[in-house]
Design a protein around this motif. Structure first.
Motif, PDB file in Angstrom:
ATOM      1  N   VAL A 184      -6.596  10.260   1.838  1.00  0.00           N
ATOM      2  CA  VAL A 184      -5.216  10.862   1.297  1.00  0.00           C
ATOM      3  C   VAL A 184      -4.433   9.581   0.923  1.00  0.00           C
ATOM      4  N   LYS A 242       5.021   2.625  -1.310  1.00  0.00           N
ATOM      5  CA  LYS A 242       5.651   3.334  -2.588  1.00  0.00           C
ATOM      6  C   LYS A 242       7.318   3.474  -2.263  1.00  0.00           C
ATOM      7  N   THR A 268       0.438   7.299  -7.470  1.00  0.00           N
ATOM      8  CA  THR A 268       1.778   6.955  -7.835  1.00  0.00           C
ATOM      9  C   THR A 268       1.934   6.036  -8.812  1.00  0.00           C
ATOM     10  N   ASP A 295      -3.235   9.185  -3.001  1.00  0.00           N
ATOM     11  CA  ASP A 295      -1.766   9.059  -3.275  1.00  0.00           C
ATOM     12  C   ASP A 295      -1.445   7.724  -3.819  1.00  0.00           C
ATOM     13  N   CYS A 296      -2.050   6.506  -3.435  1.00  0.00           N
ATOM     14  CA  CYS A 296      -1.959   5.283  -4.108  1.00  0.00           C
ATOM     15  C   CYS A 296      -2.364   5.290  -5.600  1.00  0.00           C
ATOM     16  N   PHE A 336       1.597   4.062   3.496  1.00  0.00           N
ATOM     17  CA  PHE A 336       2.591   5.062   3.921  1.00  0.00           C
ATOM     18  C   PHE A 336       4.222   4.470   4.111  1.00  0.00           C
TER      19      PHE A 336
END
Length: 93
Positions: A18, A59, A26, A22-23, A55
């Protein structure tokens, strides 16, 4: 005991996957602290710590955290027009 180990392993893998997805998804303007490649390496080499770090600090979560790259000068000393006007005002003293 084997079930607990299997469960912990699956949780670590899921957290890492995950965080990695997500990285990678982004946008460039929302990245903080490190470039994307460094985050990917950190997440892959240190699955738990890298994912948690991503997390927590990877970001921007609010608009005030977003660092937008400006096309123009950043400070007054980077603006050639400002420097030119300043030099003229000093000469006129």
């Amino acid at each position: 005991m084997a079930r607990l180990n299997t469960l912990l392993f699956l949780v670590v893998v899921a957290l890492s996957v995950v965080a990695l997805i997500d990285c990678l998804l982004t946008g460039r303007g929302r990245l903080r602290s490190f470039p994307r490649g460094a985050w990917v390496v950190l997440i892959l080499l240190c699955p738990v710590a890298g994912a948690v770090a991503w997390f927590r600090a990877g970001k921007a979560t609010s608009p005030r955290d977003v660092h937008v790259l400006q096309a123009g000068p950043v400070g007054p000393e980077d603006d050639p027009e400002f420097v030119k006007r300043l030099a003229e005002s000093i000469r006129n003293l």
